[in-house]
Design a protein around this motif. Structure first.
Motif, PDB file in Angstrom:
ATOM      1  N   LYS A   9      38.740 -24.681 -15.894  1.00 23.40           N
ATOM      2  CA  LYS A   9      38.651 -25.602 -17.022  1.00 23.40           C
ATOM      3  C   LYS A   9      37.485 -26.567 -16.826  1.00 23.40           C
ATOM      4  O   LYS A   9      37.383 -27.204 -15.784  1.00 23.40           O
ATOM      5  N   GLU A  10      36.648 -26.656 -17.818  1.00 25.06           N
ATOM      6  CA  GLU A  10      35.579 -27.641 -17.900  1.00 25.06           C
ATOM      7  C   GLU A  10      34.755 -27.807 -16.616  1.00 25.06           C
ATOM      8  O   GLU A  10      34.723 -28.876 -16.021  1.00 25.06           O
ATOM      9  N   ASP A  67      31.508 -30.620 -15.717  1.00 26.44           N
ATOM     10  CA  ASP A  67      31.774 -31.689 -16.696  1.00 26.44           C
ATOM     11  C   ASP A  67      31.452 -31.280 -18.131  1.00 26.44           C
ATOM     12  O   ASP A  67      31.161 -32.121 -18.967  1.00 26.44           O
ATOM     13  N   LEU A  74      32.952 -30.487 -21.275  1.00 25.43           N
ATOM     14  CA  LEU A  74      34.280 -30.608 -21.866  1.00 25.43           C
ATOM     15  C   LEU A  74      34.542 -29.459 -22.845  1.00 25.43           C
ATOM     16  O   LEU A  74      33.633 -29.024 -23.541  1.00 25.43           O
ATOM     17  N   TYR A  75      35.756 -29.010 -22.874  1.00 23.95           N
ATOM     18  CA  TYR A  75      36.238 -27.952 -23.783  1.00 23.95           C
ATOM     19  C   TYR A  75      35.601 -26.584 -23.509  1.00 23.95           C
ATOM     20  O   TYR A  75      35.620 -25.713 -24.348  1.00 23.95           O
ATOM     21  N   GLY A  85      41.394 -33.497 -21.841  1.00 18.78           N
ATOM     22  CA  GLY A  85      41.291 -34.948 -21.754  1.00 18.78           C
ATOM     23  C   GLY A  85      42.021 -35.490 -20.531  1.00 18.78           C
ATOM     24  O   GLY A  85      42.355 -34.750 -19.604  1.00 18.78           O
ATOM     25  N   TYR A 125      37.756 -38.503 -14.222  1.00 16.27           N
ATOM     26  CA  TYR A 125      37.083 -38.138 -15.485  1.00 16.27           C
ATOM     27  C   TYR A 125      36.206 -39.320 -15.887  1.00 16.27           C
ATOM     28  O   TYR A 125      36.514 -40.041 -16.813  1.00 16.27           O
ATOM     29  N   TYR A 164      35.248 -40.807 -19.514  1.00 21.24           N
ATOM     30  CA  TYR A 164      36.109 -40.229 -20.547  1.00 21.24           C
ATOM     31  C   TYR A 164      37.309 -41.157 -20.731  1.00 21.24           C
ATOM     32  O   TYR A 164      37.723 -41.856 -19.798  1.00 21.24           O
ATOM     33  N   LYS A 165      37.866 -41.143 -21.926  1.00 20.54           N
ATOM     34  CA  LYS A 165      39.024 -41.976 -22.207  1.00 20.54           C
ATOM     35  C   LYS A 165      39.952 -41.208 -23.136  1.00 20.54           C
ATOM     36  O   LYS A 165      39.498 -40.437 -23.981  1.00 20.54           O
TER      37      LYS A 165
END
Lengths: 438, 247
Positions: A367-368, A371, A373-374, B117, B213, B216-217
């Motif tokens: 996953k990711e 860094d 994301l998605y 997230g 992270y 990120y928030k």
């Protein structure tokens, strides 16, 4: 060949790689929650559409290539296009709910252009209490705990281990669910009886027609373990009994398994000269697997699957040699009669997904990484233990844009001649899929 | 000299007596009070979950959640369309994810995140803190309590929590989630206390960030929290495809 690949990648890759950098307008820092978003409507409409172009690199010496393309020259590269529209809708009133999911497929290749519209699911559901549900209509049941295979899912269509998350078409049935919860180590018991009629035009792909089949599942949540006992009887298929389990051993480690016993299984095999023989025996099929998540968000899914109802490597070799005989006959005499017979038995049994006895499945997804994301890259390996042939599928999945899923994957099939993956019509395949949900 | 010793002892005893309200209050009952002030024992609610990237881009999810007792909770995704109909169930340490098109409910783990997230599954399917943690120590400073919590079992997502609670409202203001070796995994900030009606007054926004992270928030916004009783059968795998019928 290079030209085809260049055109394909030119068309697909920019979409995939530019997407992460598409700037989506930023909202104000204040958080808002519009209550109209959560208002429940009595109806629901939704679904997805997808476009999937793909190219194959042919293996012209493979038996399954010869069987499919014996009378035409397809070249080294074959490009095909797939489009799909899946619509679903539901209406709810009181204890009654009507649900329909349709699937429209469009395929275009050098050989043909085809379209198929099917109702995957369409049933009425009655829910007199939270303990009881009655469903009547076409439905997928999704039994079993395995990720790539489900030997104990007696009333579902088989999954494709190359893409196990694809939705499947159901069967027309009447079913019920009765649920009871308890305090203590036995937390839940539920019972699901299912009636499956099999007649001409009704579920006729399920098995022998003019039979009313009865299936059942007993589910227990016992000592934090999901346990199912499954049964199918009624004559369309020989009686079969199964069980499965799933349990979390740790916060990041799940284990599961399935077991199925098929009474008086009938297997029809072809020899290299085209003679048929049938044997009858009790067959056992089972699967064990794990799902493990590391601290760095790498997920491992591993499964071992054995199915005594499937073919041995000797039986598969005979089938491939029978295709050879048909091809040689076509070359020497121009008659494709034997190849047509070979095609018909391919559709019936030898051509089903993973037709042999022992398989190992491994999927590793990250996953990711870096860094991004998605973004989820993964690699899936499928090994036929009996003949040592294998398939390898590297994949990139990107889901940053709400409701849009972009997937780029390749598939490599490898093995010696007369092995399952060695005889696939293509050695390499590249596929791009854009799916939009609405 | 004796006089000095007596005076020192008196000062120590007085100090102990002044701090007595905290220690006299049963540690566990303070945590249970915090739990009850956050949520009724059985309730339904709606939540919006927002993942915010360093460049300001956002991804939003809307969930309908129900909870019963200390250890039963379900969340149903109602938006966006790609997630609609998904549901997650938690029964104690057991968690499952149901994806309508795909197949049967599969077991998931507390450290995974079904939405990506900073929030993981344990945050989204939060049980009562008292169900998962013992209170090791309580400190009082100004108008805040600091509760040091330790996980009851290894199956709990975070081994330790440091929970700051407003001493008047007995509502959390901040929670630090830590590993066994005191490494900070994430911090939850409880903001914007709101009256939801029916005697429920609690923070309506939970923000989280994490050193794992960076920049990120993730944010969780609550709406329509109300008491509601449910049968135990709702919190079962077999019921998961029918979650929408509860709305």
């Amino acid at each position: 060949m290079v030209r085809y690949i260049t055109i394909f990648l030119t068309a697909c890759l920019p979409i995939f790689f530019i997407a992460p950098y598409v700037v989506i307008p930023s909202y104000a820092e204040e958080y808002s929650f519009d209550l109209s978003e959560i208002e429940k409507k009595p109806y629901h409409l939704g679904g997805h559409m997808e476009l999937k172009p793909y190219i194959f690199m042919s293996d012209k010496d493979a038996r399954l290539y010869k069987l499919r393309y014996y009378n035409r020259n397809e070249g080294d590269i074959i490009d095909e296009y797939h489009a799909e529209l899946q619509l679903e809708g539901g209406i709810e009133k009181g204890i009654t709910r009507l649900f329909v999911r349709t699937n429209t497929d469009y395929n275009k290749s050098h050989i043909e252009e085809s379209q198929r519209i099917a109702i995957y699911e369409g049933y009425i559901s009655l829910k007199p209490s939270s303990s009881v549900t009655i469903d009547i209509g076409k439905k997928t049941f999704k039994w079993g705990k395995g990720y790539a295979w489900n030997p104990a899912a007696f009333i579902d269509r088989p999954k494709n281990p190359d893409d196990p998350e694809l939705s499947l078409e159901g069967f027309i049935a009447a079913s019920g669910d009765y649920i009871k919860s308890f305090d203590g180590q036995l937390k839940t018991v539920s019972f699901t009886p299912v009636l499956i009629p099999v007649y001409e035009q009704i579920n006729d792909s399920f098995g022998e027609i003019n039979r009313l089949n009865l299936a059942g599942r007993l589910y227990l949540l016992l000592y934090d373990t999901d346990i199912d006992f499954n049964i199918l009887t009624g004559g369309s298929k020989t009686p079969r009994y199964g069980m499965d389990f799933s349990r979390n051993i740790a916060t990041n480690f799940e284990t599961h398994g399935e077991f199925a016993f098929i009474d008086n299984f009938k297997k029809r095999i072809v020899d290299r000269d085209g003679g048929f023989s049938e044997s009858e025996y009790d067959a056992v099929s089972y699967l064990i697997g794990i799902r493990y998540l590391t601290e760095k968000d790498t997920t491992y899914i591993a499964e071992y699957y054995q199915n005594e109802a499937d073919f041995t490597s000797g039986e598969m070799r005979d089938y491939f040699l029978f295709i050879d005989k048909g091809y040689n006959s076509y070359i020497s005499s121009g008659s494709d009669a034997i190849l047509k017979r070979a095609s018909s038995i391919t559709e019936g049994s030898y051509g089903r997904i993973n037709p042999m006895k022992d398989y190992l499945y491994l999927r590793i997804s990250q996953k990711e990484p870096f860094d991004i994301l998605y973004f989820t890259p993964s690699i899936t390996g499928l090994l036929n233990i009996t003949d040592r042939s294998y398939s390898l599928i590297p994949e990139f999945l990107y889901t940053a844009v709400t409701n849009l899923e972009l997937r780029l994957r390749a598939a490599i099939a490898s093995g010696e001649r007369l092995s399952e993956y060695g005889e696939k019509p293509s050695d390499y395949r590249i596929e791009f899929r854009a799916r939009y949900y609405f | 000299m004796y006089r000095m010793i007596i005076l020192k002892l008196a000062a120590i005893i007085t100090g102990l007596l002044l701090s007595a309200p905290v220690y006299a209050m049963d540690n566990e009952s303070l945590l249970k009070q915090v739990d009850r002030n956050l949520n009724p024992e059985s309730y339904e609610s709606y939540r919006k979950l927002i993942n915010i990237e360093p460049d300001g881009r956002k991804k939003e999810y809307t969930l309908f959640s129900v909870k019963k007792g200390q250890d039963k909770t379900v969340a149903l995704f109602i938006a966006p369309a790609s997630e609609n109909g998904r549901s997650t169930l938690r029964l104690g340490d057991n968690m499952w994810l149901y994806i309508p098109n795909v197949g049967k409910p599969i077991r998931i783990t507390s450290l995974q995140s079904v939405v990506g997230g900073v929030f993981n599954n344990a945050d989204i399917l939060q049980l009562d803190y008292a169900a998962e943690y013992n209170v090791e120590k309580i400190e009082e400073s100004g108008n805040e309590y600091l509760l040091h919590l330790k996980a009851k079992t290894k199956a709990v997502a975070y081994d330790k929590l440091r929970l700051w609670a407003d001493s008047t409202r007995k509502l959390p203001t901040k929670i630090e989630c830590l590993t066994e070796t005191d490494m900070l995994i994430k911090t939850l900030y409880f903001k914007e206390v709101k009256d939801f009606g029916g005697g429920i007054v609690r923070p309506s926004v939970i923000e989280t960030d994490s050193p794992l992270y960076k920049d990120y928030k993730s944010v969780m916004i609550y709406a329509k929290i109300k008491k509601r009783e449910f049968k135990d059968e709702v919190f079962t795998l077999t019921f998961m495809p029918n979650m929408e019928s509860l709305r």
